[in-house]
Design an enzyme around this catalytic site. Structure first.
Site, PDB file in Angstrom:
ATOM      1  N   CYS A  80      32.281   6.371  12.466  1.00  0.00           N
ATOM      2  CA  CYS A  80      31.808   5.085  11.951  1.00  0.00           C
ATOM      3  C   CYS A  80      32.903   4.034  12.097  1.00  0.00           C
ATOM      4  O   CYS A  80      34.046   4.265  11.677  1.00  0.00           O
ATOM      5  CB  CYS A  80      31.402   5.209  10.484  1.00  0.00           C
ATOM      6  N   CYS A 136      34.765   1.015   4.181  1.00  0.00           N
ATOM      7  CA  CYS A 136      33.670   1.387   3.292  1.00  0.00           C
ATOM      8  C   CYS A 136      34.115   2.476   2.330  1.00  0.00           C
ATOM      9  O   CYS A 136      34.899   3.357   2.688  1.00  0.00           O
ATOM     10  CB  CYS A 136      32.489   1.880   4.136  1.00  0.00           C
ATOM     11  N   CYS A 184      24.131   3.236   8.686  1.00  0.00           N
ATOM     12  CA  CYS A 184      25.216   4.090   8.197  1.00  0.00           C
ATOM     13  C   CYS A 184      25.089   5.470   8.837  1.00  0.00           C
ATOM     14  O   CYS A 184      24.034   6.105   8.739  1.00  0.00           O
ATOM     15  CB  CYS A 184      25.127   4.198   6.675  1.00  0.00           C
ATOM     16  N   TYR A 231      19.919  19.603 -18.449  1.00  0.00           N
ATOM     17  CA  TYR A 231      19.997  18.526 -17.465  1.00  0.00           C
ATOM     18  C   TYR A 231      19.035  18.891 -16.323  1.00  0.00           C
ATOM     19  O   TYR A 231      19.397  18.879 -15.143  1.00  0.00           O
ATOM     20  CB  TYR A 231      21.417  18.352 -16.926  1.00  0.00           C
ATOM     21  N   ASP A 279      23.292  21.789 -15.236  1.00  0.00           N
ATOM     22  CA  ASP A 279      23.664  20.975 -14.080  1.00  0.00           C
ATOM     23  C   ASP A 279      24.035  19.587 -14.586  1.00  0.00           C
ATOM     24  O   ASP A 279      23.290  18.619 -14.398  1.00  0.00           O
ATOM     25  CB  ASP A 279      22.483  20.921 -13.106  1.00  0.00           C
ATOM     26  N   CYS A 325      29.407  19.099  -9.731  1.00  0.00           N
ATOM     27  CA  CYS A 325      29.708  18.288  -8.553  1.00  0.00           C
ATOM     28  C   CYS A 325      31.112  17.685  -8.614  1.00  0.00           C
ATOM     29  O   CYS A 325      31.444  16.826  -7.796  1.00  0.00           O
ATOM     30  CB  CYS A 325      28.669  17.177  -8.390  1.00  0.00           C
TER      31      CYS A 325
END
Length: 393
Positions: A78, A84, A164, A261, A322, A349
Site C-alpha cells: 500500500c 495510515c 484499501c 460477551y 470473549d 484480541c
C-alpha cells in the site's frame, strides 16, 4: 540531527532497533530513554523521526529511512502504509509477521502472568497474502473519497486508487460510492468465502445499501448479524476460533454453558448444536435480539457482564468469554470461577489483556491447559488467542 519539514523543526536520529514490542513498535534507546519506533524490524539501523516527545518515560518515532535492513523487510503493498494507522507490518514478510506476533504474545504472558508459552501464531483460511481480508471497514470521507485515520491522529489519509488493500474487495466500490456523499461510512461484507457475498453500507448513521441484517456462516450453520454490529472481521476467523473453543471445551450432551460477551451467539449456537443448554450475556440489545433468533433454545440477557453475572448465582459446566480489547477484569473473573466450570474458553484480541486475565484466573484457581493464537489481523500488530483453562490439580 535536526531538520525542518514545512518550517516546523523535526528531530531525526539514527538508531539501532531492539526487540519488537506490543503495539507493532520496535524498542530503541536515545540517551537512555526508550523510543518506540514504527515501521522497523529488530536489529535494523534506521533514521527515526520523533513523533511524540510528550512523555518523560518514553517517546514515539517513525522510520523515515532504513540504513541497514533486515532480510524479512519487503516493499509495502500500500502506498500510504507509513501514514495510515490501519496497518503496522506491511513492510514485513507475512510469515515473519507471525513470528513477531509470537514473540510479543510470549513476552506478555511471561512478564505479566509468569506463563512460558512456546506456541505459534497460526494462519487461517481466507487471506494467504495478508490482503483483502477485512470485512468491516469504517471510513472518513476526504475530498469525496474514502479515507482512514493517520496513526495516533485524528487526521485522515485518503486510501489509494482501487481501495484499501486489506479491505475485502467486495466492499471497495461501495465505499467509494458512499464517501462521495457522506462524512463517514461503515461497509460490512459477509458470506465472503462464497460466490455471493453480502454488502451493507451505513453512511452518516443511515443504512443506504444492503440489509439491516446480514447472513454469516460457519461450517453449515448460519447466523444473522447486524449491518453495524460485531462479527469477526477476517473471513476465516469465526470458524478458526469456534473450532478452537469447541474442541478445547469438549462439550457433553446436557452440559450447562455460559457465553459471556456473546454477541449474536456464535459460540452459544455451536454449543447448543451439541446438546448443551446455553445462557448468554451481551451489552448490545440488538445483538441479544439476534442471538435469540440465531439460538432459539438459548436464554440471553442484555446487560454488562460485570453487573449481570454476579447476580445470576449460576453454576455452569462450561464458560466461554470473549471480552472487549481491555479484557474481562477482576470482577468478571471472580464471578466466572464462582460458577465452578470444568473448563473455560477465554477468547482474547489483546495479549496484554489476556495475560492480566490469566493471572487473575490463576489466583482464583484456574490455569491454562492450552493457548492457541491466530493471525486474523494480517498486516497489523493484532492477534487473536484462545486459552482453555481448567481447575488447578
Amino acid at each position: 540531527m535536526q531538520v525542518s519539514v514545512d518550517a516546523t523543526p523535526v528531530e531525526e536520529f539514527d538508531l539501532v532497533m531492539g526487540n519488537i514490542a506490543h503495539g507493532g513498535y520496535c524498542v530503541a534507546r536515545l540517551d537512555g530513554r526508550v523510543v518506540f519506533v514504527r515501521g522497523t524490524l529488530p536489529g535494523e539501523t534506521v533514521r527515526v523521526r520523533l513523533t511524540d516527545t510528550s512523555k518523560a518515560s518514553h517517546w514515539f518515532g517513525q522510520a523515515v529511512e532504513v540504513i541497514s535492513a533486515d532480510p524479512h523487510r519487503v516493499d509495502p503493498p500500500c502506498p500510504v502504509a507509513g501514514e495510515c494507522g490501519g496497518c503496522d507490518f506491511q513492510h514485513v514478510d507475512i510469515e515473519f509477521q507471525r513470528e513477531l506476533k509470537q514473540r510479543v504474545v510470549a513476552e506478555q504472558l511471561s512478564r505479566i502472568a509468569g506463563i512460558t508459552w512456546t506456541g505459534s501464531v497460526e494462519a487461517v483460511e481466507g487471506s494467504s497474502d495478508g490482503l483483502g481480508w477485512r470485512t468491516r471497514m469504517q471510513y472518513r470521507s476526504i475530498k469525496g473519497r474514502p479515507g482512514l485515520r493517520r496513526h495516533r491522529s485524528h487526521d485522515v489519509v485518503e486510501v489509494p486508487d482501487g481501495g484499501c488493500p486489506i479491505a475485502h474487495p467486495a466492499g471497495r466500490d461501495a465505499a467509494e460510492a458512499a464517501c462521495r456523499g457522506c462524512e463517514q461510512a461503515i461497509v460490512m461484507v459477509t458470506n465472503c468465502l462464497t460466490d455471493n457475498p453480502e454488502v451493507s453500507v451505513i453512511a452518516d448513521g443511515q443504512l443506504i445499501a444492503g440489509g439491516e441484517t446480514m447472513t454469516a456462516q460457519v461450517g453449515q450453520r448460519r447466523w444473522k448479524v447486524g449491518a453495524g454490529g460485531f462479527w469477526q472481521v477476517h473471513p476465516g476467523a469465526a470458524e478458526a476460533l469456534a473450532d478452537a473453543v469447541v474442541a478445547g471445551l469438549d462439550p457433553h450432551q446436557g452440559d450447562e454453558a455460559l457465553d459471556l460477551y456473546c454477541g449474536v451467539g456464535l459460540f452459544a449456537g455451536l454449543l447448543a448444536d451439541r446438546g448443551v443448554r446455553v445462557r448468554g450475556i451481551e451489552v448490545s440489545r440488538q445483538a441479544v435480539a439476534l442471538a435469540r433468533r440465531n439460538v432459539p433454545g438459548g436464554r440471553f440477557v442484555a446487560g454488562r457482564v460485570e453487573r449481570v453475572l454476579p447476580r445470576m448465582k449460576a453454576k455452569a459446566n462450561l464458560v466461554v468469554l470473549d471480552p472487549p480489547r481491555k479484557g474481562a477484569g477482576k470482577a468478571v473473573v471472580q464471578a466466572v470461577t464462582r460458577t465452578s466450570p470444568r473448563a473455560i474458553a477465554h477468547v482474547a484480541c489483546d495479549p496484554a489483556a489476556l495475560a492480566r486475565d490469566l493471572h487473575l484466573f490463576e489466583i482464583n484457581g484456574y490455569v491454562p491447559r492450552s493457548i492457541r493464537c491466530f493471525d486474523v489481523f494480517p498486516m497489523t500488530h493484532h492477534v487473536e488467542a484462545v486459552a482453555i483453562l481448567k481447575p488447578k490439580v
